[in-house]
Scaffold this active site. Structure first.
Site, PDB file in Angstrom:
ATOM      1  CG  ASN A 129      -1.568   1.278   1.532  1.00  0.00           C
ATOM      2  OD1 ASN A 129      -2.547   1.654   0.890  1.00  0.00           O
ATOM      3  ND2 ASN A 129      -1.020   2.009   2.506  1.00  0.00           N
TER       4      ASN A 129
ATOM      5  CE1 TYR B  55       0.515   7.753  -6.421  1.00  0.00           C
ATOM      6  CE2 TYR B  55      -1.148   7.922  -8.148  1.00  0.00           C
ATOM      7  CZ  TYR B  55      -0.795   7.594  -6.850  1.00  0.00           C
ATOM      8  OH  TYR B  55      -1.752   7.099  -5.988  1.00  0.00           O
TER       9      TYR B  55
ATOM     10  CE  LYS C 106      -0.105   3.962  -6.836  1.00  0.00           C
ATOM     11  NZ  LYS C 106       0.107   3.097  -5.677  1.00  0.00           N
TER      12      LYS C 106
HETATM   13  N1  LIG Z   1      -5.757   8.967  -1.576  1.00  0.00           N
HETATM   14  C1  LIG Z   1      -6.120   8.748  -2.832  1.00  0.00           C
HETATM   15  O1  LIG Z   1      -6.898   9.508  -3.423  1.00  0.00           O
HETATM   16  C2  LIG Z   1      -5.602   7.537  -3.559  1.00  0.00           C
HETATM   17  C3  LIG Z   1      -6.140   7.256  -4.805  1.00  0.00           C
HETATM   18  C4  LIG Z   1      -5.681   6.155  -5.504  1.00  0.00           C
HETATM   19  C5  LIG Z   1      -4.709   5.336  -4.953  1.00  0.00           C
HETATM   20  N2  LIG Z   1      -4.185   5.638  -3.737  1.00  0.00           N
HETATM   21  C6  LIG Z   1      -3.135   4.755  -3.215  1.00  0.00           C
HETATM   22  O2  LIG Z   1      -3.460   4.345  -1.910  1.00  0.00           O
HETATM   23  C7  LIG Z   1      -2.268   4.038  -1.186  1.00  0.00           C
HETATM   24  C8  LIG Z   1      -2.277   4.715   0.171  1.00  0.00           C
HETATM   25  O3  LIG Z   1      -2.278   6.111  -0.005  1.00  0.00           O
HETATM   26  P1  LIG Z   1      -3.007   7.110   1.010  1.00  0.00           P
HETATM   27  O4  LIG Z   1      -3.884   7.935   0.181  1.00  0.00           O
HETATM   28  O5  LIG Z   1      -3.544   6.379   2.166  1.00  0.00           O
HETATM   29  O6  LIG Z   1      -1.800   8.050   1.426  1.00  0.00           O
HETATM   30  P2  LIG Z   1      -0.879   8.173   2.719  1.00  0.00           P
HETATM   31  O7  LIG Z   1       0.144   9.199   2.397  1.00  0.00           O
HETATM   32  O8  LIG Z   1      -1.699   8.322   3.934  1.00  0.00           O
HETATM   33  O9  LIG Z   1      -0.222   6.740   2.742  1.00  0.00           O
HETATM   34  C9  LIG Z   1       0.971   6.412   2.096  1.00  0.00           C
HETATM   35  C10 LIG Z   1       1.794   5.664   3.115  1.00  0.00           C
HETATM   36  O10 LIG Z   1       2.991   5.197   2.499  1.00  0.00           O
HETATM   37  C11 LIG Z   1       4.043   5.394   3.423  1.00  0.00           C
HETATM   38  N3  LIG Z   1       5.319   5.429   2.728  1.00  0.00           N
HETATM   39  C12 LIG Z   1       5.741   6.305   1.792  1.00  0.00           C
HETATM   40  N4  LIG Z   1       6.996   6.017   1.427  1.00  0.00           N
HETATM   41  C13 LIG Z   1       7.372   4.926   2.149  1.00  0.00           C
HETATM   42  C14 LIG Z   1       8.548   4.139   2.219  1.00  0.00           C
HETATM   43  N5  LIG Z   1       9.623   4.417   1.468  1.00  0.00           N
HETATM   44  N6  LIG Z   1       8.579   3.086   3.058  1.00  0.00           N
HETATM   45  C15 LIG Z   1       7.505   2.785   3.828  1.00  0.00           C
HETATM   46  N7  LIG Z   1       6.359   3.486   3.805  1.00  0.00           N
HETATM   47  C16 LIG Z   1       6.312   4.548   2.976  1.00  0.00           C
HETATM   48  C17 LIG Z   1       3.720   6.709   4.108  1.00  0.00           C
HETATM   49  O11 LIG Z   1       4.418   6.850   5.321  1.00  0.00           O
HETATM   50  C18 LIG Z   1       2.214   6.552   4.304  1.00  0.00           C
HETATM   51  O12 LIG Z   1       1.939   5.860   5.499  1.00  0.00           O
HETATM   52  C19 LIG Z   1      -1.109   4.471  -2.087  1.00  0.00           C
HETATM   53  O13 LIG Z   1      -0.601   3.346  -2.776  1.00  0.00           O
HETATM   54  C20 LIG Z   1      -1.777   5.408  -3.066  1.00  0.00           C
HETATM   55  O14 LIG Z   1      -1.086   5.460  -4.303  1.00  0.00           O
HETATM   56  C21 LIG Z   1      -4.598   6.727  -3.013  1.00  0.00           C
END
Ligand SMILES: NC(=O)c1ccc[n+]([C@@H]2O[C@H](COP(=O)([O-])OP(=O)(O)OC[C@H]3O[C@@H](n4cnc5c(N)ncnc54)[C@H](O)[C@@H]3O)[C@@H](O)[C@H]2O)c1
Length: 253
Positions: free
Chosen positions: A89, A153, A157
């Site tokens: 994630n 990005y 994906k």
């Molecule tokens: N929020 C959205 O709109 C959305 C939409 C589509 C997909 N996503 C995907 O959902 C997933 C979670 O994103 P989110 O929105 O909860 O954001 P978020 O920023 O809350 O979560 C991302 C997490 O990844 C961790 N992270 C980043 N780099 C890291 C590393 N090198 N090692 C370990 N951990 C690391 C961060 O600390 C954070 O906890 C991601 O893969 C994101 O691409 C999010």
């Protein structure tokens, strides 16, 4: 209890969607390991869940570093004896035009978003084969249909979606299912950060509501429910799927 006796690793499980997955999986009886760089945030989640009787630990992990990844896998097996579910994630976002990227920035986004998935699977697959486990990759709708001003990005994906399908074929003979989730907008710190990076944040919020047929971005909990479906026996015959959880955003509304 849909995950009683199972052990799950959730990368980036200390915030946003990852945190919602950790909380939901724990509530369904799983032992959960949070692989997170952010120890402070991770202990906020583990402290709360442990106080409520759940088996949840955090291991400080940079998922783009192979020695860190090896360590979190070993720590999981040391603590819980098995791995049934891997949720990849963790991710980073850098919305700008391709020509504005430095080589180091391209590498960083690819390392966190995609190389991490390679490393986590490479080092956990032997354990997942033993349990006939499941892998859930957190992708994005933009890996399926693209997105303005977010090419790198989106490339990570799109790569994740393709790799999910290829790995589903490789691991099917071992009973290991591999799927990914493609959310559109989800209200999390990552999305808030992206909104603030836009020229007109207020307009962006309105556009975000409008792009979803259901009239709003999803919550982290709604995406976590999809992860539970893909991680559990509820989806026992589902593999190689890139599942949009997008409130109808992909319908081109
Ligand atoms: N929020 C959205 O709109 C959305 C939409 C589509 C997909 N996503 C995907 O959902 C997933 C979670 O994103 P989110 O929105 O909860 O954001 P978020 O920023 O809350 O979560 C991302 C997490 O990844 C961790 N992270 C980043 N780099 C890291 C590393 N090198 N090692 C370990 N951990 C690391 C961060 O600390 C954070 O906890 C991601 O893969 C994101 O691409 C999010």
């Amino acid at each position: 209890m849909m995950l009683a006796g199972k052990t799950a690793i959730v990368t980036g499980g200390s915030s946003g969607i990852g945190e919602a997955i950790v909380r939901l999986f724990a509530s369904q009886g799983a032992n959960v390991v949070i692989a997170s760089r952010n120890t402070l945030e991770a202990s906020r989640v583990t402290d709360h869940l442990q106080a409520n009787g759940h088996n949840v630990i955090a291991v400080r992990t940079d998922v783009s570093k192979e020695d860190n990844v090896r360590e979190v896998i070993e720590e999981t097996v040391r603590n819980f004896g098995r791995i049934d579910i891997l949720v990849n994630n963790a991710a980073a976002i850098m919305p700008k035009y391709l020509e504005d990227f430095e080589e180091e920035e391209w590498d960083r986004i690819f390392n966190v978003n995609l190389k991490s998935v390679f490393l986590m699977i490479k080092h956990s697959i032997a354990e997942l084969k033993k349990t006939r486990g499941t892998i859930v990759n957190m992708s994005s709708l933009n890996g399926l249909i693209g997105q303005k001003m977010n090419p790198v990005y989106a490339a990570t994906k799109g790569g994740m979606n393709a790799m999910t399908k290829a790995l589903a074929l490789d691991y099917a003979p071992f009973g290991v299912r591999v799927n990914c989730i493609c959310p559109a907008g989800v209200t999390t710190p990552l999305l808030e950060q992206w909104i603030l990076q836009q020229d007109n944040p207020a307009q962006t919020v309105q556009d975000l509501n409008d792009m979803h047929a259901l009239g709003r971005p999803s919550t982290s909990e709604e995406v976590a429910q999809a992860a539970l479906f893909l991680a559990s026996e509820m989806s026992g015959f589902v593999t190689g799927v890139a599942l949009p959880v997008d409130g109808g955003a992909s319908l081109g509304y």
